[in-house]
Design an enzyme around this catalytic site. Structure first.
Site, PDB file in Angstrom:
ATOM      1  N   LYS A  58       0.812  -1.221   0.000  1.00 57.80           N
ATOM      2  CA  LYS A  58       0.000   0.000   0.000  1.00 57.80           C
ATOM      3  C   LYS A  58       0.842   1.265   0.000  1.00 57.80           C
ATOM      4  O   LYS A  58       1.978   1.288   0.441  1.00 57.80           O
ATOM      5  CB  LYS A  58      -0.987  -0.026   1.167  1.00 57.80           C
ATOM      6  CG  LYS A  58      -2.163  -0.955   0.825  1.00 57.80           C
ATOM      7  CD  LYS A  58      -3.303  -0.861   1.787  1.00 57.80           C
ATOM      8  CE  LYS A  58      -4.419  -1.799   1.292  1.00 57.80           C
ATOM      9  NZ  LYS A  58      -5.344  -2.142   2.359  1.00 57.80           N
ATOM     10  N   ARG A  97      -3.859 -10.227   5.020  1.00 57.82           N
ATOM     11  CA  ARG A  97      -4.269 -10.174   3.618  1.00 57.82           C
ATOM     12  C   ARG A  97      -3.092  -9.624   2.816  1.00 57.82           C
ATOM     13  O   ARG A  97      -2.641  -8.510   3.068  1.00 57.82           O
ATOM     14  CB  ARG A  97      -5.497  -9.265   3.496  1.00 57.82           C
ATOM     15  CG  ARG A  97      -6.080  -9.172   2.101  1.00 57.82           C
ATOM     16  CD  ARG A  97      -7.314  -8.260   2.109  1.00 57.82           C
ATOM     17  NE  ARG A  97      -7.941  -8.208   0.787  1.00 57.82           N
ATOM     18  CZ  ARG A  97      -7.538  -7.419  -0.190  1.00 57.82           C
ATOM     19  NH1 ARG A  97      -6.525  -6.595   0.003  1.00 57.82           N
ATOM     20  NH2 ARG A  97      -8.161  -7.428  -1.361  1.00 57.82           N
TER      21      ARG A  97
END
Ligand code: HH2
Length: 270
Positions: free
Chosen positions: A215, A250
Site C-alpha cells: 500500500k 491479507r
C-alpha cells in the site's frame, strides 16, 4: 456449518486475487480465467489459507463497476477455484447480488470494505451462514481520501467495528472478523497508529484482519517507490501486525508473507 474459517489457532494467510483491470498493484495481471486460476494455484501452493477474489478495485479514486460486470469478472474464476482447489474462498464485494451468487457457488467468506452497512449484505450473509470480514472505511473509494479528519482514529475505528459486530451478531452471523482498513480514508500517520495500537482492536473480541500489502502509505517512508520496493516494507508491516495481535493477514505475495508471519509468531511464542 463446517469448521471455523476465520479462526484456526494460528495466523491465517489470505491471498489477494484481483480480477480487475485497474487494481493498484496487480490490476490487469489476472484478467483472464486461465491466468487468474494459475495465480490461485500458485498462491495455494505457497501457503494461502484463504483466497480473496475481488472484481472491483477499491484503490483511492477507483470508479464503481456495475453488478453485471463484477459478476462477469468473479464467477468464472470462483467456480473453477471451488472445483479444483482445496482452499477457503472469500469474495471482496460490497454488492449483495455478488455476495449471494458467490455464496451459492461455494464461497465461505464475504469481505465487505464498506463494513456491511448495506442491510441487504447482512441478510445475504446471514441466510448463507457466511463468515464476514467487516472493514472500516469512510465514504467510497472515489471520495475517501478527502475524509481523513479524526480526533482519535483508533478510537473511532474501534467504535465503528464494535458496533458492526453487534449488528452482525444480532442477525445471527457467527463468524466475524474485523479490519481497520489500512489506506481507506486514512493518512499514512493514521495507518501507522492503527498498526501500533492494534491491541485495542483485538479487545473487541473478534479476529483482526490486516492488509498492508504494497500500500501507498508505505511509500511515505524511505525508498519505497516504485511498487517493487514496497515488498520489504510489506514484510515489516505484516510482522508489526502479527505482533500486535492480527490473526489474518491479507497479502499479495504468499511465500514472503508466510516467512514474516513465521518470525512474528516465533517471537510471540518464545
Ligand atoms: N484492501 C484492499 C481491498 N480490500 N479488504 C480488507 N478486508 N482489507 C484491506 O486492507 C483491503 C481489502 C485494497 O487492496 P487491493 O485489493 O490490493 O487493491 P484494489 O482494491 O485496488 O483491487
Amino acid at each position: 456449518m463446517a469448521g471455523p474459517v476465520l479462526n484456526a489457532g494460528r495466523t491465517l494467510l489470505m491471498g489477494i486475487l484481483n480480477v480487475t483491470p485497474d487494481s493498484f498493484s496487480d490490476g490487469g495481471q489476472f484478467s483472464n480465467v486461465t491466468d487468474a486460476f494459475e495465480q490461485a494455484r500458485r498462491m495455494v501452493e505457497e501457503g494461502a489459507d484463504i483466497l480473496d477474489i475481488g472484481g472491483e478495485s477499491t484503490r483511492p479514486g477507483a470508479k464503481p463497476v456495475t453488478e453485471g460486470e463484477e459478476l462477469r469478472r468473479v464467477m468464472p474464476l470462483l467456480e473453477r477455484v471451488c472445483r479444483e482447489l482445496a482452499v477457503t474462498i472469500s469474495v471482496d464485494t460490497s454488492k449483495a447480488a455478488v455476495a449471494e451468487a458467490s455464496l451459492a457457488r461455494g464461497a465461505k467468506i464475504i469481505n465487505d470494505v464498506t463494513g456491511f452497512r448495506n442491510p441487504a449484505m447482512v441478510e445475504v450473509a446471514a441466510a448463507h451462514r457466511a463468515a464476514c470480514i467487516v472493514m472500516h472505511m469512510r465514504g467510497t473509494p472515489e471520495t475517501m481520501q478527502s475524509l481523513t479528519e479524526y480526533d482519535d482514529v483508533v478510537a473511532e475505528v474501534k467504535e465503528f467495528l464494535a458496533a458492526r459486530v453487534v449488528v452482525l451478531r444480532a442477525a445471527g452471523i457467527e463468524e466475524i472478523a474485523i479490519d481497520p482498513g489500512l489506506g481507506f480514508a486514512k493518512t499514512a500517520a493514521h495507518n501507522f497508529a492503527l498498526l501500533r495500537r492494534l491491541p485495542e482492536l483485538v479487545e473487541i473480541g473478534a479476529p483482526v484482519v490486516v492488509g498492508p500489502s504494497r500500500k501507498r502509505f508505505l511509500a511515505t517512508l524511505a525508498d519505497m517507490e516504485p511498487m517493487e520496493n514496497r515488498r520489504d516494507g510489506t514484510v515489516a508491516a505484516i510482522t508489526a501486525a502479527v505482533l500486535g495481535g492480527a490473526r489474518i493477514i491479507r497479502a499479495h505475495d504468499m511465500a514472503q508473507a508466510r516467512r514474516a508471519i513465521a518470525v512474528a509468531e516465533a517471537v510471540l511464542q518464545s
